[in-house]
Design an enzyme around this catalytic site. Structure first.
Site, PDB file in Angstrom:
ATOM      1  N   THR A 143       0.849  -1.192   0.000  1.00 30.47           N
ATOM      2  CA  THR A 143       0.000   0.000   0.000  1.00 30.47           C
ATOM      3  C   THR A 143       0.884   1.241   0.000  1.00 30.47           C
ATOM      4  OG1 THR A 143      -1.857  -1.093   1.049  1.00 30.47           O
ATOM      5  CG2 THR A 143      -1.662   1.271   1.420  1.00 30.47           C
TER       6      THR A 143
ATOM      7  N   TYR B  61      -8.113  -7.163   7.533  1.00 26.51           N
ATOM      8  CA  TYR B  61      -9.150  -6.541   6.725  1.00 26.51           C
ATOM      9  C   TYR B  61     -10.345  -7.517   6.625  1.00 26.51           C
ATOM     10  CZ  TYR B  61      -5.300  -3.417   6.335  1.00 26.51           C
ATOM     11  OH  TYR B  61      -4.280  -2.577   6.685  1.00 26.51           O
TER      12      TYR B  61
HETATM   13  C1  PHB Z   1      -0.143  -1.148   5.507  1.00 28.90           C
HETATM   14  O1  PHB Z   1       0.188  -0.333   4.664  1.00 28.90           O
HETATM   15  O2  PHB Z   1       0.078  -0.963   6.695  1.00 28.90           O
HETATM   16  C2  PHB Z   1      -0.773  -2.382   5.087  1.00 28.90           C
HETATM   17  C3  PHB Z   1      -1.623  -2.392   4.016  1.00 28.90           C
HETATM   18  C4  PHB Z   1      -2.175  -3.564   3.612  1.00 28.90           C
HETATM   19  C5  PHB Z   1      -1.843  -4.715   4.265  1.00 28.90           C
HETATM   20  C6  PHB Z   1      -0.996  -4.712   5.330  1.00 28.90           C
HETATM   21  C7  PHB Z   1      -0.460  -3.537   5.735  1.00 28.90           C
HETATM   22  O3  PHB Z   1      -2.333  -5.886   3.884  1.00 28.90           O
END
Ligand code: PHB
Length: 355
Positions: A25, A179
């Site tokens: 991300t 999530y």
């Molecule tokens: C993050 O950016 O913290 C993040 C995003 C998605 C994920 C895990 C961590 O699956």
């Protein structure tokens, strides 16, 4: 003995190496969740990876958990992603899209005031989410009604169709890291008493139904699933991570998906254990693991037959030519966490290749 540079058949794809790019991300889309031109540049720079798994992307409108994250539900987003996949393919690469629903990690300030949904009305505690109004605590989600579940499955299916229109080579279902789908999987977040809660056979139902729907779009040989049974990130915990891993891996094996992508450890090292061995035993397809591997450890894990490929996260971010560097035994650039989520090219498209 295979090593990181031995080609690998992953479902319908032949990968030239086993150094994959993990989904990361990076919040470089726009406020409408449309991928930007620098995203195309960023991913194309990393096209030498055996497979790029592009960052978590909103399957459905209205469930954003990161400001400026991309989506795949609008025509403009599909067009933006098409520029990304074209750029990666022009450099000879392969790219899957990771599709997700943020569940209780979504925030009203990112979603027009809407309360997030989750399997149960339990919030993430002890952490904050970055919003247009600054850092805010997570809010208590609303328990998803049974009659809303078919809409979630349909949303993932539509996202899979859109990913196809955007030129991806396949999709990865995000069942990890606290999530929505992971919230259903783990008993610390799922207290439901309906067919989607209780024993693992019930808690895994949503992930398996979503995966089956996505396989209808792509064929199972272009679908992967990511899980993180040990990760405590986003207030996640489970009473039996090994049992969960074994059940989910067995069922995904029956669906004949291209790969299982397993986060082997906990971001915070609060929970420990071995989920790789039970996953290997239960899953008959390609097993990809990730989190904190050096090239040496990755090489050994592949040579020993423990896993088939490794996904590298921050080291691939900081080293666009990671496979070439590993092959040459060259030093690696260090990632700069200060620019992980900042807008623009700094810390995104300006990491240098080997000189
Ligand atoms: C993050 O950016 O913290 C993040 C995003 C998605 C994920 C895990 C961590 O699956």
């Amino acid at each position: 003995m295979p090593d990181l540079f031995t080609p690998l058949q992953v479902g319908a794809l032949t990968l030239p190496n086993r150094i994959l790019m993990a989904p990361l991300t990076r919040c470089r889309a726009d406020a409408d969740h449309v991928p930007s031109a620098i995203m195309a540049e960023h991913y194309a720079q990393r096209a030498s990876g055996g497979l790029i798994i592009a960052e978590a992307t909103m399957a459905m409108e209205g469930n954003s958990s990161f400001w400026m994250e991309p989506g795949i539900y609008s025509d403009a987003q599909v067009k933006g992603w098409k520029a990304v996949t074209d750029a990666v393919h022009a450099k000879g690469g392969r790219i899957f899209l990771q599709i997700w629903h943020g569940g209780r990690a979504c925030h009203p300030l990112l979603n027009g005031g809407a309360q997030p949904v989750a399997p149960s009305a339990l919030p993430i505690v002890g952490d904050e989410v970055h919003t247009p109004e600054g850092k805010k605590p997570y809010v208590t989600p609303r328990e998803l009604r049974d009659d809303e579940i078919p809409g979630i499955i349909a949303g993932f299916k539509k996202a899979a169709e859109n990913a196809k229109a955007a030129g991806f080579d396949g999709v990865e279902v995000h069942g990890a890291n606290g999530y929505l789908l992971d919230e259903f999987l783990r008993d610390g977040a799922n207290k439901r008493t309906d067919p989607y809660g209780g024993p693992i056979e019930n808690r895994a139902r949503l992930l398996l139904e979503v995966t089956a729907a996505v396989c209808e779009v792509w064929g199972s040989d272009r679908v992967g699933v990511r899980i993180s049974p040990l990760n405590s990130y986003n207030s996640m915990i489970d009473s039996d991570p090994v049992g969960l891993t074994t059940y989910v891996a067995t069922k995904l094996s029956e669906l004949k998906i291209a790969y299982l992508h397993l986060m082997r450890a906990d971001f915070f090292q609060a929970q420990s254990g071995d989920v790789v061995t039970p996953a290997r035993a239960a899953f008959k397809g390609v097993l990809i693991t990730n989190m904190g591997y050096t090239a040496e450890e990755a090489t050994k894990a592949i040579a020993d037959g423990i896993v088939d490929a490794i996904a590298f996260g921050t080291s691939f971010l900081a080293n666009p030519d990671l496979p070439a560097r590993i092959k040459a035994g060259a030093p690696l650039n260090a990632p700069n966490p200060a620019t992980f989520y900042s807008p623009g090219p700094v810390g995104y498209t300006d990491y240098p290749t080997m000189s």
